[in-house]
Write an enzyme that holds these catalytic residues in place. Structure first.
Site, short mmCIF file in Angstrom:
data_model
loop_
_atom_site.label_atom_id
_atom_site.label_comp_id
_atom_site.label_asym_id
_atom_site.label_seq_id
_atom_site.Cartn_x
_atom_site.Cartn_y
_atom_site.Cartn_z
N ASP A 112 0.83 -1.08 0.03
CA ASP A 112 0.17 0.09 0.10
C ASP A 112 0.84 1.35 -0.10
OD1 ASP A 112 -2.08 -1.86 0.16
OD2 ASP A 112 -3.01 -0.69 1.99
N ASP B 216 -7.34 4.96 12.19
CA ASP B 216 -6.19 5.50 12.14
C ASP B 216 -6.09 6.86 11.11
OD1 ASP B 216 -4.84 3.78 13.57
OD2 ASP B 216 -4.36 2.66 11.90
#
Length: 400
Positions: free
Chosen positions: A15, A124
């Site tokens: 990612d 997050d």
């Protein structure tokens, strides 16, 4: 958006590697790949080389382990922080530290933007961005998962191959995990079904309770001002002490947790956690408080724990209200000095002894033997006064 330089919170995985290249192409500016060492197992040299090969202007690896324990874990455990009665906030406590260092690097390197790899569904993104805003509101924030069209693993892999980014050849894990000194979290994939029991092979920090030793392990933790300072009589720095607690807890199958929690963004999420050292530390700390904290002080402090933990979970570490509560929590810890003896056995952590020079427990007061400090006849008036409202209520019921 006019961007001159970006600092990306980078892990070296698929990612953030894709994000690194995407940022470079999208904004046509230098990108610094920043990695935070907070205790996770990682080949940092390989991460550095991959970041540079993917196009980073430079790769900065910051060792934050000691600061994580001293300035984030210990303050939270002085407050006995726990979210929804179970979760010891392993990820929640790490994010503000990662963000703080990222903001520092941005200032040092002349960057005007920061970026992260958190998705638009999780907690997050909130934690990172509230920290950025609280520390340097002038920084521009780029959250690729909320603005790009690479919204599947297939698209990520295609992008990676197109730009020469190595794609892991190992079999993809059927869940995602996040690791630091305090815990490892597991979520997603096969764990999204809350009826599915986690595979024992998944766990990294702990043995299963069934496989733990058949003999108990005893240890003693000494506290000063609510912080652990020694283990089995040996004075240790915070990182060394906490690392040792992790090993002891892991070897005895302590600290596994499986729960469904309420995310700040509004949905429920199933998470599985390993927090061996933290589980031991919280049990010891709370036990020492039973002899060193005044009853009414403890009641008030305990009433604040849910709010304090919620602030951390929701990303408000750098907020005035969290700092206010921290000051209050720390004020209660002045007398939390002493030693707790614990028994670790097959997944359980049981305090079996405690001592303190500032103990409020007096054997001469509590004894069932004859004593000269407590007149038992005084209890008659005490009970009558406390029962007065019950007496009035009972009489009223009889009249009606």
């Amino acid at each position: 958006m006019d961007i001159k330089k970006i600092v990306l919170a980078y892990s070296g995985g698929l990612d953030t590697s894709v994000i690194l290249k995407w940022l470079e192409l999208q904004y046509q500016c230098p990108v610094i790949a920043y990695c935070a060492d907070i205790g996770q197992e990682e080949n940092w040299q390989a991460v550095r080389e991959k970041g540079l090969a993917t196009g980073a202007e430079q790769v900065i690896i910051s060792d934050l382990r000691e600061e994580f324990v001293r300035e984030y874990i210990f303050p939270a455990f002085r407050a006995n922080a726990i979210y929804e009665g179970s979760y010891l906030l392993g990820t929640s406590l790490a994010r503000p530290l990662i963000a703080k260092e990222q903001v520092r690097i941005a200032a040092a390197e002349g960057a005007d933007a920061v970026s992260h790899g958190a998705t638009g569904k999780g907690n997050d993104q909130v934690r990172f961005e509230l920290a950025y805003i609280g520390l340097d509101p002038k920084l521009k924030i780029i959250a690729p998962w909320r603005i790009w069209d690479l919204n599947s693993r297939t698209k990520l892999v295609e992008f990676a191959k197109e730009h020469g980014i190595p794609v892991p050849v190992t079999k993809e894990k059927p869940y995602s995990s996040d690791e630091n000194l305090l815990h490892i979290s597991y979520e997603g994939g096969i764990l999204e079904n809350p009826w599915t029991e986690p595979d024992d092979a998944m766990f990294k920090m702990t043995v299963s309770p069934e496989a733990a030793p058949d003999r108990p392990t005893y240890l003693e933790i000494e506290f000063a001002g609510g912080n652990p300072v020694a283990l089995d009589g040996q004075q240790l720095e915070p990182l060394a002490l906490f690392t040792r607690l992790n090993k002891l807890g892991g070897a005895n199958g302590i600290g596994r947790l499986d729960l469904v929690e309420n995310r700040f963004v509004g949905m429920k999420s199933r998470g599985v956690y390993e927090t061996p050292g933290g589980t031991i530390l919280r049990a010891a700390h709370r036990d020492l408080e039973t002899i060193t904290l005044d009853r009414e002080v403890m009641k008030i402090r305990d009433s604040l724990i849910p709010r304090y933990a919620e602030l951390i979970y929701n990303g408000f570490w750098f907020s005035p209200e969290r700092e206010l509560l921290q000051t209050t929590m720390d004020a209660t810890q002045r007398t939390v000095n002493g030693t707790v003896r614990l028994k670790l056995y097959k997944g359980t952590c049981t305090p079996v002894g405690r001592t303190s020079d500032q103990s409020l427990y007096q054997e001469s007061f509590a004894t069932f033997e004859e004593d000269s400090v407590y007149d038992q006849a005084d209890a008659t008036g005490f009970i009558r006064l406390n029962g007065l409202r019950l007496r009035i209520q009972a009489l009223q019921k009889k009249q009606s």
